[in-house]
Design a protein around this motif. Structure first.
Motif, mmCIF file in Angstrom:
data_model
loop_
_atom_site.group_PDB
_atom_site.id
_atom_site.type_symbol
_atom_site.label_atom_id
_atom_site.label_comp_id
_atom_site.label_asym_id
_atom_site.label_seq_id
_atom_site.Cartn_x
_atom_site.Cartn_y
_atom_site.Cartn_z
ATOM 1 N N PHE A 57 0.827 -1.203 0.000
ATOM 2 C CA PHE A 57 0.000 0.000 0.000
ATOM 3 C C PHE A 57 0.867 1.261 0.000
ATOM 4 O O PHE A 57 0.617 2.203 -0.759
ATOM 5 N N MET A 58 1.881 1.269 0.858
ATOM 6 C CA MET A 58 2.742 2.463 0.962
ATOM 7 C C MET A 58 3.495 2.722 -0.335
ATOM 8 O O MET A 58 3.598 3.866 -0.771
ATOM 9 N N VAL A 59 3.999 1.678 -0.961
ATOM 10 C CA VAL A 59 4.699 1.854 -2.232
ATOM 11 C C VAL A 59 3.718 2.340 -3.291
ATOM 12 O O VAL A 59 4.041 3.214 -4.104
ATOM 13 N N GLY A 60 2.530 1.796 -3.292
ATOM 14 C CA GLY A 60 1.505 2.244 -4.235
ATOM 15 C C GLY A 60 1.162 3.705 -4.049
ATOM 16 O O GLY A 60 0.957 4.439 -5.024
ATOM 17 N N ARG A 61 1.105 4.170 -2.813
ATOM 18 C CA ARG A 61 0.808 5.588 -2.545
ATOM 19 C C ARG A 61 1.960 6.490 -2.968
ATOM 20 O O ARG A 61 1.745 7.592 -3.458
ATOM 21 N N MET A 62 3.192 5.987 -2.774
ATOM 22 C CA MET A 62 4.348 6.813 -3.153
ATOM 23 C C MET A 62 4.431 7.017 -4.660
ATOM 24 O O MET A 62 4.818 8.079 -5.127
ATOM 25 N N MET B 73 8.687 -7.870 -2.187
ATOM 26 C CA MET B 73 8.846 -8.386 -0.817
ATOM 27 C C MET B 73 7.528 -8.321 -0.051
ATOM 28 O O MET B 73 7.219 -9.213 0.740
ATOM 29 N N GLY B 74 6.755 -7.271 -0.279
ATOM 30 C CA GLY B 74 5.442 -7.181 0.356
ATOM 31 C C GLY B 74 4.555 -8.352 -0.039
ATOM 32 O O GLY B 74 3.850 -8.929 0.791
ATOM 33 N N THR B 75 4.610 -8.720 -1.314
ATOM 34 C CA THR B 75 3.821 -9.859 -1.790
ATOM 35 C C THR B 75 4.304 -11.159 -1.158
ATOM 36 O O THR B 75 3.497 -11.992 -0.732
ATOM 37 N N VAL B 76 5.616 -11.336 -1.072
ATOM 38 C CA VAL B 76 6.184 -12.540 -0.453
ATOM 39 C C VAL B 76 5.802 -12.602 1.024
ATOM 40 O O VAL B 76 5.404 -13.655 1.536
ATOM 41 N N PRO C 172 11.275 -3.666 -5.644
ATOM 42 C CA PRO C 172 11.596 -4.740 -4.701
ATOM 43 C C PRO C 172 10.737 -4.707 -3.431
ATOM 44 O O PRO C 172 10.444 -5.742 -2.854
ATOM 45 N N VAL C 173 10.323 -3.531 -3.020
ATOM 46 C CA VAL C 173 9.473 -3.446 -1.825
ATOM 47 C C VAL C 173 8.107 -4.082 -2.099
ATOM 48 O O VAL C 173 7.566 -4.805 -1.262
ATOM 49 N N SER C 174 7.553 -3.861 -3.280
ATOM 50 C CA SER C 174 6.275 -4.481 -3.642
ATOM 51 C C SER C 174 6.408 -5.993 -3.735
ATOM 52 O O SER C 174 5.534 -6.735 -3.288
#
Length: 179
Positions: free
Chosen positions: A124-129, A151-154, A147-149
């Protein structure tokens, strides 16, 4: 001779205490006491273990017409291969695991829910950024391969697995603790 009397006689002839018999069959000492008093009956799987422990047949145990055989043989090894791993843990640790082991499953489910939430928050945070850069080709490509997205999925996948495993484990151990 009734079932409760046969259990009592066989246990005495085998030289077992109620506690030792309970440990071999995978029940509490109180359950053995209730069987011997005739206030409760053993479940079918416990009846089979009793017959094996005493060296008699289940037919003989259940038949009120037949008297005691000369000498029931005592089994030298506990019937551990028919018990689950939870029932095979000895001593105080085993008692705690049988009684409160389901709480481990609850803890595992809570940890899974936390991982699931943490992964969702990261995505969510990466999507907002990167939400204002839909028109910019380089930034939108960076967002899809971020990579944050990933890792978030993992983390969300690991959380979902832990959540389901914790719920299943808690249900299984809670059911075993009631027996």
């Amino acid at each position: 001779m009734k079932l409760n009397e046969k259990i009592f006689q066989c246990r005495k002839q085998s030289g077992l205490s109620q506690e030792e018999l309970a440990e071999r069959v995978g029940v509490s000492r109180q359950a053995v006491s209730k069987w011997e008093l005739g206030t409760a009956l053993p479940e079918l799987d416990k009846l089979k273990l009793l017959a094996k422990t005493f060296g008699v047949s289940t037919d003989w145990l259940l038949d009120d017409e037949q008297d005691m055989p000369q000498e029931p043989r005592q089994e030298t090894q506990p019937v551990a291969e028919q018990r689950s791993w939870v029932e095979a843990v000895p001593g105080v640790l085993g008692k705690l695991l049988r009684r409160y082991g389901w709480l481990f499953g609850v803890d595992l489910a809570v940890a899974g829910a936390a991982f699931l939430g943490l992964g969702a928050l990261a995505r969510f945070m990466v999507g907002r950024m990167f939400s204002g850069f839909e028109d910019d080709y380089l930034m939108s490509d960076m967002f899809t391969n971020d990579p944050v997205s990933i890792m978030g999925t993992v983390i969300m996948a690991v959380g979902a697995v832990l959540l389901v495993a914790g719920i299943v484990l808690a249900a299984i151990l809670k059911r075993k603790g009631k027996k």
